[in-house]
Write a protein that holds these residues in place. Structure first.
Motif, PDB file in Angstrom:
ATOM      1  N   UNK A 299       0.843  -1.193   0.000  1.00 60.27           N
ATOM      2  CA  UNK A 299       0.000   0.000   0.000  1.00 60.27           C
ATOM      3  C   UNK A 299       0.881   1.246   0.000  1.00 60.27           C
ATOM      4  N   UNK A 300       0.292   2.348  -0.456  1.00 59.57           N
ATOM      5  CA  UNK A 300       1.045   3.601  -0.602  1.00 59.57           C
ATOM      6  C   UNK A 300       1.727   4.055   0.678  1.00 59.57           C
ATOM      7  N   UNK A 301       0.989   4.111   1.827  1.00 59.13           N
ATOM      8  CA  UNK A 301       1.660   4.571   3.052  1.00 59.13           C
ATOM      9  C   UNK A 301       2.866   3.696   3.399  1.00 59.13           C
ATOM     10  N   UNK A 302       2.727   2.369   3.225  1.00 57.17           N
ATOM     11  CA  UNK A 302       3.844   1.468   3.527  1.00 57.17           C
ATOM     12  C   UNK A 302       5.031   1.785   2.626  1.00 57.17           C
ATOM     13  N   UNK A 303       4.729   1.980   1.327  1.00 56.64           N
ATOM     14  CA  UNK A 303       5.801   2.312   0.387  1.00 56.64           C
ATOM     15  C   UNK A 303       6.516   3.592   0.800  1.00 56.64           C
ATOM     16  N   UNK A 304       5.728   4.593   1.197  1.00 57.15           N
ATOM     17  CA  UNK A 304       6.331   5.883   1.557  1.00 57.15           C
ATOM     18  C   UNK A 304       7.187   5.742   2.812  1.00 57.15           C
ATOM     19  N   UNK A 305       6.655   5.043   3.798  1.00 55.33           N
ATOM     20  CA  UNK A 305       7.385   4.916   5.061  1.00 55.33           C
ATOM     21  C   UNK A 305       8.688   4.143   4.849  1.00 55.33           C
ATOM     22  N   UNK A 306       8.627   3.002   4.115  1.00 57.48           N
ATOM     23  CA  UNK A 306       9.875   2.255   3.887  1.00 57.48           C
ATOM     24  C   UNK A 306      10.861   3.110   3.098  1.00 57.48           C
ATOM     25  N   UNK A 307      10.338   3.830   2.136  1.00 61.41           N
ATOM     26  CA  UNK A 307      11.225   4.647   1.319  1.00 61.41           C
ATOM     27  C   UNK A 307      11.946   5.689   2.171  1.00 61.41           C
ATOM     28  N   UNK A 308      11.174   6.394   3.012  1.00 57.30           N
ATOM     29  CA  UNK A 308      11.759   7.441   3.842  1.00 57.30           C
ATOM     30  C   UNK A 308      12.727   6.845   4.862  1.00 57.30           C
ATOM     31  N   UNK A 309      12.380   5.654   5.392  1.00 58.19           N
ATOM     32  CA  UNK A 309      13.238   5.036   6.381  1.00 58.19           C
ATOM     33  C   UNK A 309      14.604   4.713   5.764  1.00 58.19           C
TER      34      UNK A 309
END
Lengths: 547, 310
Positions: free
Chosen positions: B61-71
């Motif tokens: 999902x989008x939020x998961x993608x964003x969070x992993x990316x930022x991490x």
């Protein structure tokens, strides 16, 4: 400031998209003026965009990557300009029933790392490319081979139940057999495609990122370096045993931000071979380059496809083919190719492109002739265009707007059917609308040959459920005819059967043929023997560099 | 002063998070599917598409993608990989930034030297011939679109006179960058000249100028210190924001002169929906903007002693 900046973005996007979507091709007799002796070790340069993907035999489908791969790998066979086969790595490819094929390899071939090319190199490579878990874009090429549905089921979320194609069997070091799930008379021609190339043992030991970064092949050139977005270098492989040994020392593929820049560099001698030209240079390049200008057709066609799934063509009843015939005859192809397209296309007379085995003059049986009166008549006889209005979807970043508008004008003037262009902002948006079946009426489409047999332009596009059949065209009668042509025992008979089908396609009108593509390119004074293949790419091995 | 800087640095965090999130969402809301487009016109079967999506992590999902990316980005400086060719984004950016930095630095130097130089001449002779000539010249530059200017320069200097190569070559050398730098810096040069001129012409009539002259200070000191320092504030503001624009907005100039820099990467990534690359790029550009704007604000205090930061 703000306005100026967004204009920059738009122009930039257009330039990039033009460079990305345009493709060149054709064959030329080559300028063979013998001024200056030939240097057999001379290196020449070609304009080439950055390959979109890693250089994998199973995943290289766009023209930039293909041009490099063609130098690095040799397949079993290749085809000549007349569509007949030439043996390259194969000693022979034989079949008696078009269902079981026996391949004998020429002995003594080696990969660039020195390991031998054996029948196992082929069988393993094909299994790897076909395997679903490797997600190779060209996997469907193995669909003819027995057991493909187990190695690569195509429903979403499906798991493969086998790792190896059942139909492939190694007989000995230099022999293997291919069993197909049904007879395919033109399977031998498919073998020329890059996806059927062999891979060395070392390939499987590499990490996924390494595999496509520095390919080790069996072709006339070996890989040297890849400086991303700048250049790719390949050099002649001296251990090459094939008939198409390189007549030069190597190739440098140079990346240009725009086609205009590449053309300027050609004129000032910084690049030797171009594959395509920018629209801006088309009117002047023949004058600029003289006999170094290239203007040849190649095996690709542009069409207007019909979205048969759209309500317009389906409800209340399936559209009468005569209506589409009428639309086709309302398009003044001769004038549009000459004016709007600057002579870069040639009016099509049928569905099969030139240079393909089984190409025939007037394959469309008169349906591509411009005849406004007849067009009007046909549309009326077919019950008229539903809503008396059509639209043609296209991507606005690929230089299609001009001809779409010209086609619309032509239709509107000839038949008084309302026609508008339906521009999507870029290729991605256009593609998504087509794949998710959102096209409302008609759309821009086209086809570059996969293998040089007319079946490729008919069966792979108009058969129910075929990969290239994006408009959901379906006709039982036509399907039956295609199945019959495919089950012909010899290639000749199959080609003839497909020729008859093409003549008959007029009565189904699965799409509207527009024009054939041409390669408009040129080369520098430093090189000679520059020729273009049927896919529109220059043939690297034949180029001779002057001292 | 120290507290002010600390506060400004802290303010960067929400700006940074906000812009990356916005860009991330914008790329994803564009019509078109990057995985679908990988396989071009002819397409691939649903199973291959699904396998590819899974491999790239685009099935989450989008939020998961964003969070992993930022991490990954913040903790490991890992900007992810490109969808289309699997290259690490850091490599892509590392390949594009050096040449763009060169170009931007050269363009910036040109606009700084010539812009301020012309501005001073115009400002000191406001209303006279030299001033009018400068106004006409800058008006001309402002009104010519960048690509027209680029092609004119190529036509004249490369094809008619043969002084320069038309394009920057595959192995770029600095001398080849002069023509594109002039084109890139041209527009800002005109703005800088006009800003400097106006601001100087105005300040010439200011009270403190009359005082300085009345005190009997030498003319060089009056103009060099009293007039220049006060007139530079709007110019410095403009120059500061321009650094970011030069680095990120050179799409057209880079394309015309065959420079494989950031502009091309931006345009490519947009047309290919390369979310990771775009966010990475924008992150770097945002940091450049934030840092330069902080530096500019600090420069104000140097230029005008009346400005104080608590």
């Amino acid at each position: 400031m703000r306005g100026a900046k967004s204009a920059k973005w738009v122009t930039g996007a257009i330039i990039v998209a033009l460079a990305a979507t345009a493709c060149g091709g054709g064959k030329s007799d080559g300028g063979s003026d013998a001024k200056g002796a030939v240097d057999p070790n001379g290196i020449f340069s070609i304009e080439l965009g950055e390959p979109e993907k890693p250089l994998l035999t199973g995943d290289t489908m766009e023209s930039n990557g293909s041009a490099v791969m063609a130098g690095l790998f040799s397949t079993l066979v290749d085809y000549k300009a007349d569509g007949s086969l030439e043996m390259i790595n194969a000693e022979s490819v034989t079949t008696t029933d078009s269902k079981t094929w026996t391949v004998k390899l020429k002995p003594g071939w080696t990969f660039h790392d020195g390991t031998p090319v054996t029948s196992k190199s082929y069988v393993d490579a094909w299994n790897w490319n076909a395997s679903l878990k490797n997600a190779q874009g060209l996997a469907s090429w193995f669909a003819d081979i027995k057991g493909f549905d187990k190695v690569h089921p195509d429903a979403e979320g499906a798991k493969q139940t086998a790792d190896k194609l059942e139909g492939l069997k190694v007989v000995d070091e230099n022999t293997f057999t291919i069993e197909l799930s049904k007879a395919v008379p033109y399977f031998g021609h498919k073998l020329a495609y890059i996806v059927f190339a062999p891979l060395p043992e070392s390939f499987y030991k590499l990490s996924p990122a390494q595999r496509g970064a520095a390919p080790v092949g069996n072709g006339p050139y070996k890989f040297k370096s890849w400086d991303h977005k700048k250049k790719i270098e390949i050099t002649r492989y001296d251990g090459y045993k094939g008939p198409n040994k390189a007549k030069n020392g190597g190739v440098v593929f140079k990346n240009y931000t725009t086609l205009e820049a590449a053309y300027e560099d050609l004129k000032s001698g910084n690049v030797d071979v171009l594959r395509q030209l920018a629209p801006k240079d088309l009117p002047v390049y023949r004058q600029d380059l003289g006999d170094r200008a290239v203007d040849q057709p190649y095996s690709a066609i542009q069409t207007i496809a019909v979205a048969f799934y759209a309500d317009q063509w389906k409800k209340p009843k399936q559209v009468d083919p005569r209506v589409i015939q009428g639309l086709s005859m309302a398009i003044d192809r001769a004038t549009i190719t000459k004016t709007v397209l600057n002579g870069t296309r040639e009016p099509a007379t049928g569905w099969v492109a030139k240079g393909v085995l089984g190409f025939q003059e007037d394959g469309g049986n008169g349906v591509t002739k411009y005849d406004p009166a007849k067009a009007k008549e046909l549309i009326k006889a077919g019950g008229g265009v539903p809503g008396n209005k059509i639209s043609i979807q296209y991507n606005a970043d690929g230089g299609h707007k001009e001809w779409v508008e010209a086609v619309c004008n032509s239709i509107q003037q000839a038949t008084s059917v309302q026609c508008v262009g339906d521009g999507k902002p870029d290729f991605q948006a256009d593609l998504t609308a087509r794949k998710t079946k959102q096209v409302k009426s008609l759309y821009r489409s086209g086809w570059v040959l996969d293998y040089p047999v007319n079946a490729n332009f008919i069966s792979d596009l108009f058969r129910t459920g075929a990969g290239g059949n994006q408009g959901d065209f379906s006709n039982k009668e036509l399907d039956a005819k295609i199945a019959k042509a495919d089950s012909a025992t010899t290639l000749d008979e199959s080609v003839k059967a497909y020729q008859a089908i093409e003549k008959d396609l007029k009565n189904y009108m699965p799409s509207i043929p527009l024009w054939y593509y041409k390669v408009n390119a040129g080369f520098s004074e430093k090189v000679s023997g520059v020729a273009y293949g049927q896919d529109g790419d220059p043939i690297l091995t034949g180029v001779e560099v002057k001292k | 002063m120290g507290r002010y800087v600390a506060r400004r640095l802290l303010q960067m965090i929400p700006v940074f998070l906000g812009t990356t999130l916005l860009i991330f969402l914008m790329v994803h809301s564009l019509p078109g599917d990057p995985v679908l487009a990988m396989f071009g016109d002819k397409g691939a079967d649903p199973a291959t598409l699904a396998a590819k999506r899974h491999e790239l992590g685009l099935d989450r999902s989008l939020p998961v993608q964003y969070v992993t990316y930022m991490r990954d980005m913040i903790l490991h400086l890992d900007f992810g990989t490109q969808i289309r060719n699997g290259l690490p984004v850091t490599d892509v950016l590392g390949g594009a930034f050096p040449i763009t930095l060169q170009l931007a630095a050269l363009a910036f130097a040109i606009e700084l030297v010539f812009g301020i130089g012309l501005g001073i001449i115009g400002g000191l002779r406001a209303g006279r011939l030299a001033d009018n000539l400068i106004l006409i010249f800058t008006l001309l530059i402002i009104s010519i679109p960048v690509f027209v200017l680029g092609y004119i320069i190529k036509m004249v200097f490369a094809f008619n006179l043969g002084w320069i190569a038309p394009n920057v070559s595959t192995e770029p050398v600095l001398s080849e960058m002069i023509a594109p730098a002039i084109v890139l810096g041209g527009l800002s040069l005109a703005y800088v000249a006009r800003l400097t001129r106006t601001s100087m012409a105005e300040n010439l009539r200011a009270d403190y100028m009359r005082t300085a002259v009345a005190k009997g200070l030498p003319r060089r000191r009056v103009i060099g210190v009293h007039l220049m320092r006060n007139s530079m504030i709007p110019v410095v503001t403009f120059l500061g924001t321009d650094i970011g624009a030069l680095m990120g907005g050179a799409v057209v100039t880079e394309a015309i002169f065959n420079i494989h820099g950031v502009g091309g990467v931006i345009a490519d990534s947009i047309s290919r929906r390369e979310g990771a690359t775009l966010v990475g790029l924008v992150t770097i550009l945002v940091i450049v903007y934030l840092v330069t704007s902080l530096l500019i604000d600090l420069l104000y205090a140097v230029l005008d002693p009346r400005i104080r930061y608590a």
